[in-house]
Design a protein around this motif. Structure first.
Motif, PDB file in Angstrom:
ATOM      1  N   GLY A   1      28.827  45.083  30.687  1.00  0.00           N
ATOM      2  CA  GLY A   1      30.182  44.378  31.151  1.00  0.00           C
ATOM      3  C   GLY A   1      31.165  43.885  30.020  1.00  0.00           C
ATOM      4  O   GLY A   1      31.891  43.530  30.229  1.00  0.00           O
TER       5      GLY A   1
ATOM      6  N   THR B   1      33.988  43.945  27.971  1.00  0.00           N
ATOM      7  CA  THR B   1      35.354  44.584  27.960  1.00  0.00           C
ATOM      8  C   THR B   1      36.208  44.425  26.668  1.00  0.00           C
ATOM      9  O   THR B   1      36.969  45.269  26.069  1.00  0.00           O
ATOM     10  CB  THR B   1      36.070  43.714  28.933  1.00  0.00           C
ATOM     11  OG1 THR B   1      35.301  43.672  30.161  1.00  0.00           O
ATOM     12  CG2 THR B   1      37.290  44.596  29.485  1.00  0.00           C
TER      13      THR B   1
ATOM     14  N   PRO C   1      34.718  48.446  32.517  1.00  0.00           N
ATOM     15  CA  PRO C   1      35.408  47.069  32.382  1.00  0.00           C
ATOM     16  C   PRO C   1      36.743  47.226  32.242  1.00  0.00           C
ATOM     17  O   PRO C   1      37.348  46.441  32.621  1.00  0.00           O
ATOM     18  CB  PRO C   1      34.585  46.632  31.012  1.00  0.00           C
ATOM     19  CG  PRO C   1      33.386  47.490  31.090  1.00  0.00           C
ATOM     20  CD  PRO C   1      33.559  48.809  31.405  1.00  0.00           C
TER      21      PRO C   1
ATOM     22  N   ILE D   1      38.581  47.749  35.369  1.00  0.00           N
ATOM     23  CA  ILE D   1      38.533  46.551  36.166  1.00  0.00           C
ATOM     24  C   ILE D   1      39.629  45.647  35.693  1.00  0.00           C
ATOM     25  O   ILE D   1      40.368  45.095  36.423  1.00  0.00           O
ATOM     26  CB  ILE D   1      37.058  46.047  36.166  1.00  0.00           C
ATOM     27  CG1 ILE D   1      36.171  46.702  36.695  1.00  0.00           C
ATOM     28  CG2 ILE D   1      37.042  44.589  36.922  1.00  0.00           C
ATOM     29  CD1 ILE D   1      34.609  46.259  36.849  1.00  0.00           C
ATOM     30  N   PHE D   2      39.743  45.452  34.414  1.00  0.00           N
ATOM     31  CA  PHE D   2      40.618  44.435  33.791  1.00  0.00           C
ATOM     32  C   PHE D   2      42.117  45.046  34.214  1.00  0.00           C
ATOM     33  O   PHE D   2      42.962  44.377  34.902  1.00  0.00           O
ATOM     34  CB  PHE D   2      40.503  44.484  32.231  1.00  0.00           C
ATOM     35  CG  PHE D   2      41.514  43.612  31.622  1.00  0.00           C
ATOM     36  CD1 PHE D   2      41.661  42.454  31.828  1.00  0.00           C
ATOM     37  CD2 PHE D   2      42.125  44.334  30.580  1.00  0.00           C
ATOM     38  CE1 PHE D   2      42.707  41.639  31.089  1.00  0.00           C
ATOM     39  CE2 PHE D   2      43.058  43.623  29.780  1.00  0.00           C
ATOM     40  CZ  PHE D   2      42.999  42.121  30.071  1.00  0.00           C
TER      41      PHE D   2
ATOM     42  N   ALA E   1      42.459  44.782  38.409  1.00  0.00           N
ATOM     43  CA  ALA E   1      42.599  43.533  38.753  1.00  0.00           C
ATOM     44  C   ALA E   1      43.730  42.730  38.394  1.00  0.00           C
ATOM     45  O   ALA E   1      44.309  41.924  39.322  1.00  0.00           O
ATOM     46  CB  ALA E   1      41.282  42.750  38.213  1.00  0.00           C
ATOM     47  N   MET E   2      44.424  42.992  37.313  1.00  0.00           N
ATOM     48  CA  MET E   2      45.555  42.501  36.882  1.00  0.00           C
ATOM     49  C   MET E   2      46.815  43.028  37.420  1.00  0.00           C
ATOM     50  O   MET E   2      48.140  42.483  37.624  1.00  0.00           O
ATOM     51  CB  MET E   2      45.714  42.410  35.228  1.00  0.00           C
ATOM     52  CG  MET E   2      44.988  41.586  34.456  1.00  0.00           C
ATOM     53  SD  MET E   2      45.660  40.007  34.403  1.00  0.00           S
ATOM     54  CE  MET E   2      44.932  39.375  33.003  1.00  0.00           C
TER      55      MET E   2
ATOM     56  N   GLN F   1      43.593  46.797  43.371  1.00  0.00           N
ATOM     57  CA  GLN F   1      42.550  45.707  43.233  1.00  0.00           C
ATOM     58  C   GLN F   1      41.306  45.874  44.019  1.00  0.00           C
ATOM     59  O   GLN F   1      40.198  45.220  43.632  1.00  0.00           O
ATOM     60  CB  GLN F   1      43.509  44.311  43.749  1.00  0.00           C
ATOM     61  CG  GLN F   1      44.361  43.883  42.717  1.00  0.00           C
ATOM     62  CD  GLN F   1      45.165  42.421  43.504  1.00  0.00           C
ATOM     63  OE1 GLN F   1      44.337  41.928  44.491  1.00  0.00           O
ATOM     64  NE2 GLN F   1      45.948  41.853  42.468  1.00  0.00           N
TER      65      GLN F   1
ATOM     66  N   ALA G   1      39.182  47.487  41.983  1.00  0.00           N
ATOM     67  CA  ALA G   1      38.427  46.769  40.629  1.00  0.00           C
ATOM     68  C   ALA G   1      37.264  46.135  41.352  1.00  0.00           C
ATOM     69  O   ALA G   1      36.354  45.804  40.819  1.00  0.00           O
ATOM     70  CB  ALA G   1      39.586  45.814  40.436  1.00  0.00           C
ATOM     71  N   TRP G   2      37.397  45.443  42.760  1.00  0.00           N
ATOM     72  CA  TRP G   2      36.336  44.850  43.308  1.00  0.00           C
ATOM     73  C   TRP G   2      35.112  45.842  43.444  1.00  0.00           C
ATOM     74  O   TRP G   2      33.943  45.214  43.123  1.00  0.00           O
ATOM     75  CB  TRP G   2      36.777  44.121  44.694  1.00  0.00           C
ATOM     76  CG  TRP G   2      37.487  42.892  44.512  1.00  0.00           C
ATOM     77  CD1 TRP G   2      38.664  42.965  45.061  1.00  0.00           C
ATOM     78  CD2 TRP G   2      36.975  41.679  43.962  1.00  0.00           C
ATOM     79  NE1 TRP G   2      39.072  41.481  44.709  1.00  0.00           N
ATOM     80  CE2 TRP G   2      37.934  41.013  44.243  1.00  0.00           C
ATOM     81  CE3 TRP G   2      35.739  41.311  43.525  1.00  0.00           C
ATOM     82  CZ2 TRP G   2      38.163  39.466  43.662  1.00  0.00           C
ATOM     83  CZ3 TRP G   2      35.734  39.941  42.949  1.00  0.00           C
ATOM     84  CH2 TRP G   2      36.657  39.084  43.201  1.00  0.00           C
TER      85      TRP G   2
ATOM     86  N   ALA H   1      33.511  46.089  40.155  1.00  0.00           N
ATOM     87  CA  ALA H   1      32.870  44.909  39.619  1.00  0.00           C
ATOM     88  C   ALA H   1      31.490  44.638  40.566  1.00  0.00           C
ATOM     89  O   ALA H   1      30.459  44.347  39.919  1.00  0.00           O
ATOM     90  CB  ALA H   1      33.754  43.818  40.179  1.00  0.00           C
TER      91      ALA H   1
ATOM     92  N   ALA I   1      28.937  47.003  38.886  1.00  0.00           N
ATOM     93  CA  ALA I   1      28.783  46.755  37.452  1.00  0.00           C
ATOM     94  C   ALA I   1      27.678  45.513  37.650  1.00  0.00           C
ATOM     95  O   ALA I   1      26.736  45.270  36.997  1.00  0.00           O
ATOM     96  CB  ALA I   1      29.758  46.006  36.717  1.00  0.00           C
TER      97      ALA I   1
END
Lengths: 282, 323
Positions: free
Chosen positions: A208, A210, A235, A238-239, A242-243, A250, A253-254, A257, A260
């Motif tokens: 995980g 990042t 990772p 996802i960063f 998600a941003m 998004q 990204a979920w 996540a 992961a």
């Protein structure tokens, strides 16, 4: 006297209730985070996630195939470097330096390295690999992750080997076994499940991570398995996603996540089962 | 415990055996030293890379609040303060909660409940930072934003302290980051507290119970004094984690490069500014200033972690005695 007795009882009841509430409070966050990850993540998992690469900004569709593969490559590199180094260093600590001052110092510093911020490790990998070579690359990310993996493996190997009974070593020595053979054929074997657990826990820890990858492996929107170039990894994707303001990013990204977290929890579960009660403090 | 067998003795039987044994010992020893030396390597590499910024700004770098990439003028104070403030908030939350959890596990829970509760709390440490961050930004912050008007009205009305709790209800900010950090370090502190509470000698606890002490009094006047050093060590270990935590903070702290009196306002920590700006740092000095921040973070966490480990040596000794 009665009132004092009652006051003590009340204080006791109040504080013990607070302790129960504190435990509930801690577990509440765990449940909240896991539940959110499942709720938003599980629904977003589909086959496209594994068959398509990350989409361009604003584009619909796409998946995380390149990120999954990139992450597996990075993990593979980290284990290939970190596991042998960690096991050998841990072996020295347990077999040759158990009661030496130098061993205590190495053990102490290894524990510091174990808790050192991963972002600093990333900057270190940047300073020794990315900066001299002039470009971000997958292998610099692998080295950064290996540096985080190593102290975990050193510590568990050391602890697990020290649990191997001395009588086993004495028996082997009595038969005239050379020490290197004793270690490689007997104590490693006796502690194998413990050492493997250490490696699994280490993988769980780095999968995980990042921050260190931001300065090393960076990210790559496209499919790439070239170790000399930036590589996509879960990772950092996802960063980034998600941003982002895009809802499809998004939800991807979920999904990432969710996968992961499931992977990490599975590793932890396997590690726990392998080890049973002989669990080291991590 | 391994038996101490020197290489010479086991090698007395033959010459070739001696060389292999010595080789094995030297080789593993060299690798162990290499691992240890990587700490020194980190210090040297980061100092070298941050030298341009350190040379240009000197000690002023530590106390300057400037952070201006346009005019290439940098200072670390905003980020040092942000790092310390968010970590202190985290500790204020994590210490009492961890104490409660450790007390529950060691003194109150029935034996069958100990292991599951411990395992569940430890799972909090297994969840990656990035997940905390994403959850914090997309789930926790909006929820916390609804709570903030209340904080504004009530805590904000306290004289003196009130200024800490006034600001727009954005959800993200220093306080939100501190809370999420606190949750992240609970498992580390709670695990150590639980371990030391469990190794407190039973006879000591029982004699207090025999005097009529309540469970709380035993915890407060027997267990806590007995384990004080290790508990402090555990707290320092949690602090070390909180100081260097990156992704969760980057998501939630708000990333404003200035100081504000209110905890509800956005801020920045050392780790968050490095994570945010590193890939955008175009000038040599800019990158060097970010690496200098990394060096400062490394030095701070190193000192905190060394203190933590020194305090925890006592725990190892206690467990050794038990074993």
């Amino acid at each position: 006297m009665i009132s004092r007795y009652r006051r003590r009882r009340l204080l006791n009841a109040f504080n013990l209730t607070m302790a129960v509430l504190a435990t509930a409070f801690g577990l509440f966050w765990l449940v909240w985070i896991l539940w959110t990850t499942i709720r938003f993540g599980a629904g977003a998992v589909n086959t496209a996630l594994f068959t398509q690469d990350t989409p361009a900004p604003g584009a619909s569709g796409g998946g995380l195939r390149n990120a999954f593969v990139g992450s597996l490559i990075l993990l593979g590199m980290a284990v290939a470097i970190g596991a042998p180094v960690g096991v050998l260093a841990g072996t020295w600590l347990a077999e040759f330096a158990a009661r030496r001052r130098l061993g205590a110092v190495v053990r102490f510093l290894n524990d510091i390295l174990l808790s050192a911020p991963s972002i600093v490790i990333g900057l270190f990998a940047y300073a020794i690999i990315v900066d001299p070579s002039g470009r971000f690359s997958a292998y610099s990310g692998g080295v950064a992750l290996a540096l985080i993996l190593i102290p975990v493996v050193v510590r568990t190997t050391d602890e697990m080997l020290r649990l191997v009974p001395g009588s086993l070593r004495e028996a082997a020595i009595a038969l005239g076994t050379p020490y290197w053979k004793l270690v490689t054929r007997i104590t490693w074997k006796a502690a194998a499940s413990g050492i493997l657990t250490g490696i699994l826990l280490g993988i769980a820890r780095i999968s995980g991570e990042t921050a260190p990858l931001l300065f090393t492996a960076l990210n790559n929107q496209y499919w790439s398995t070239d170790l000399g170039h930036p590589i996509a990894n879960l990772p950092v994707v996802i960063f980034q996603f998600a941003m982002s303001p895009y809802t499809n990013w998004q939800s991807m990204a979920w999904a990432g996540a969710f996968i992961a977290v499931a992977f990490i929890l599975l590793l932890n579960l396997v590690a726990r089962m392998l080890l049973g009660r002989r669990r080291p403090r991590a | 415990m391994p038996v101490k067998v020197t290489a010479q003795r086991s090698a007395a039987a033959g010459g070739s055996r001696l060389s292999l044994d010595v080789l094995f010992r030297k080789f593993t020893g060299a690798i162990a030293l290499l691992v240890t030396l990587s700490l020194a390597g980190i210090l040297i590499a980061l100092t070298r890379e941050s030298w341009p910024a350190l040379h240009r700004f000197g000690w002023h770098f530590l106390i300057s609040t400037a952070w201006d990439p346009v005019s290439d003028n940098y200072g670390a104070l905003v980020f040092i303060v942000g790092t310390v403030v968010s970590s202190v908030i985290a500790l204020l939350l994590a210490i009492p909660v961890s104490f409660g959890i450790a007390l529950f596990i060691s003194e109150m829970a029935p034996r069958w409940l100990r292991e599951p509760v411990s395992a569940a709390v430890e799972l909090l440490a297994a969840i990656p930072s990035i997940i905390y961050g994403m959850w914090g930004l997309l789930v926790f912050a909006p929820w916390f934003g609804n709570l903030e008007p209340w904080i504004n009205d009530h805590l904000g009305a306290i004289p003196w302290l009130g200024a800490l709790f006034q600001g727009p209800p954005m959800g993200i900010g220093m306080l939100a980051a501190g809370i999420v950090l606190g949750v992240m370090i609970i498992p580390f502190i709670a695990a150590i507290m639980r371990d030391v509470f469990l190794v407190t000698p039973q006879a000591l606890k029982e004699s207090a119970y025999a005097m009529g002490a309540t469970t709380w009094e035993v915890a407060r006047y027997v267990i806590l004094p007995y384990t004080r050093t290790a508990v402090t060590g555990g707290i320092f270990l949690g602090l070390g984690r909180a100081l260097g935590e990156t992704m969760a903070v980057t998501f939630i702290i708000g990333n404003a490069n200035n100081l504000s009196a209110s905890l509800l306002m956005p801020g920045s920590s050392i780790a968050s500014v490095i994570a945010n700006e590193f890939t955008e740092a175009t000038t040599h000095l800019y990158k060097s200033a970010l690496l200098a921040l990394g060096l400062i973070l490394f030095v701070i966490t190193f000192v905190v972690l060394v203190l933590a480990k020194l305090l925890l040596l006592r725990l190892d000794r206690m467990e050794g005695r038990r074993a």
